[in-house]
Scaffold this active site. Structure first.
Site, PDB file in Angstrom:
ATOM      1  N   CYS A 104       4.807   0.414  -2.086  1.00  0.00           N
ATOM      2  CA  CYS A 104       3.787   0.910  -3.192  1.00  0.00           C
ATOM      3  C   CYS A 104       2.452   0.345  -2.663  1.00  0.00           C
ATOM      4  O   CYS A 104       2.366  -0.904  -3.016  1.00  0.00           O
ATOM      5  CB  CYS A 104       4.234   0.695  -4.596  1.00  0.00           C
ATOM      6  SG  CYS A 104       2.552   1.066  -5.613  1.00  0.00           S
ATOM      7  N   MET A 317      -1.611   7.385  -3.970  1.00  0.00           N
ATOM      8  CA  MET A 317      -0.913   6.402  -3.613  1.00  0.00           C
ATOM      9  C   MET A 317      -1.650   5.295  -2.443  1.00  0.00           C
ATOM     10  O   MET A 317      -2.086   6.129  -1.575  1.00  0.00           O
ATOM     11  CB  MET A 317       0.570   6.870  -3.256  1.00  0.00           C
ATOM     12  CG  MET A 317       1.030   7.483  -4.362  1.00  0.00           C
ATOM     13  SD  MET A 317       0.634   9.422  -4.048  1.00  0.00           S
ATOM     14  CE  MET A 317       1.703   9.959  -2.916  1.00  0.00           C
TER      15      MET A 317
END
Length: 405
Positions: A104, A317
């Protein structure tokens, strides 16, 4: 009537970029959860509150979106010349497993602050004022991230005036460097796993679509918005309330996963929802972001919309932004074409919440493309610290030496 005790586990709830998750020091997890495996996964899934057939995460720390259903484990570095290991898990809302297949990028910005605050960085390297450089080993994908964390009066500086579209309040800026983010593989040339910067992808049940398949930051499948009947200015409702379009995007993602060699059958994509990711791009256009902020075509290089865990992401993201910037730097990719072609080392793109600028240094050597680093700015903040409580399953009780009460 017997009842099971609750485990109490030290934890920190943090925002990083446009995501948030529950952070743990490895040493604070129960002994049975300090090693990878089903016992750890079961514990962390229950922390988040999955699986939740109601899709709310009412009985856990998750936020019922892909951006807020995340867990992070930080430990002392296992490789030389790094400060910490960073292990990231994405928890599906309705699933009872964790996908550990990727990183992430947003939560990467919280790793440095967490590591400093929890004594995992050598104190001699932590300045009282200025910037602390934290070298992070991203254990999921085996890559290095360098976080430049602002310090004030010996503490991590969290407040500031840096604004990040997709986050309601300003904070202190943290610059992230993703070093050699492309997965070069055993043959040393897999930034484009198929060897092509653009190709025709066979999508079972949906025919063909032109795509760019790239592995930089995270495996990504890029397609053109027009090929989906979109214009690239869509916000979440337009995509997330269109099940037919979501099904097509998932089929493209699954086909891309097979073509990239990540799985050998499209049916296995459901068990790997984190990677690859799929996104669609378009040339610049005016639109109004989800906050009501106008975005002008003249201020961006292209439009991008990315799918995360089956839904349109509310912003972008972080790892997908790395892949997008890398693809934008390579002539002939769909991303580069949407941005007008040519060579570039940075790109500013429009996403549902606003805009983001990301830099990437890509170069071609002997016919193969490689990227040395990608750079972006994010922010991070501690939201809550203390301990999470987790209802103990019988196997947890036995492993932790607890007794039934």
């Amino acid at each position: 009537m017997s009842s099971l005790p609750q485990l109490r586990i030290p934890a920190t709830y943090m925002r990083g970029g446009t995501s948030k998750g529950v952070f743990f020091r490895l040493q604070d997890l129960p002994d049975f959860a300090q090693a990878r495996g089903p016992a750890r996964d079961a514990l962390l899934v229950r922390v988040i509150g999955s699986p939740d057939p109601y899709g709310k995460h009412t009985d856990g720390m998750g936020g019922a979106t892909s951006s807020t259903s995340k867990v992070v484990i930080i430990s002392k570095a296992s490789v030389p010349d790094h400060d910490v290991d960073y292990l990231y898990g994405q928890v599906p809302i309705e699933g009872d497993f964790i996908d550990w297949s990727g990183n992430c990028g947003n939560l990467s910005s919280a790793v440095g602050p967490f590591a400093i605050a929890n004594g995992l960085v050598d104190p001699s390297r932590v300045p009282r004022e200025g910037t602390c450089t934290v070298r992070i080993w991203q254990a999921n994908i085996g890559k290095t991230i360098i976080a430049h964390v602002p310090m004030r009066d010996g503490q991590v500086q969290e407040t500031g005036d840096f604004e990040l579209d997709g986050v309601a309040f300003p904070a202190a800026e943290i610059q992230l460097e993703f070093l050699d983010p492309a997965d070069e593989g055993e043959d040393g040339g897999a930034m484009f796993p198929t060897g092509h910067v653009a190709e025709t992808l066979e999508v079972p049940g949906f025919g063909t679509v032109e795509a760019t398949l790239i592995n930089a930051g995270v495996p990504m499948v890029f397609v053109e918005a027009a090929a989906l009947g979109c214009d690239g200015t869509e916000l979440q409702p337009a995509i997330n309330e269109n099940p037919a379009l979501l099904a097509r995007l998932e089929a493209i993602r699954a086909a891309g996963a097979v073509r990239m060699g990540l799985i050998d059958d499209v049916v296995k994509a459901a068990g790997r929802p984190l990677t690859p990711k799929v996104a669609f791009v378009a040339p610049p256009a005016d639109y109004v972001a989800s906050s009501g902020k106008p975005v002008r075509a003249a201020d961006i290089d292209l439009l991008a919309r990315a799918i995360s865990m089956g839904k349109l992401h509310h912003a972008m993201m972080g790892t997908a932004a790395v892949a997008l910037a890398t693809a934008a730097a390579v002539r002939g990719t769909l991303v580069n074409r949407a941005a007008g072609g040519g060579e570039r080392e940075a790109v500013r793109f429009g996403h549902p919440s606003g805009t983001l600028r990301v830099g990437a240094q890509a170069r071609e050597v002997e016919g193969k493309w490689t990227v040395t680093r990608a750079i972006m700015s994010r922010s991070a903040r501690v939201l809550m610290e203390g301990a999470v409580r987790v209802p103990a399953e019988p196997f947890m009780i036995a492993a932790a030496g607890l007794r039934d009460s």
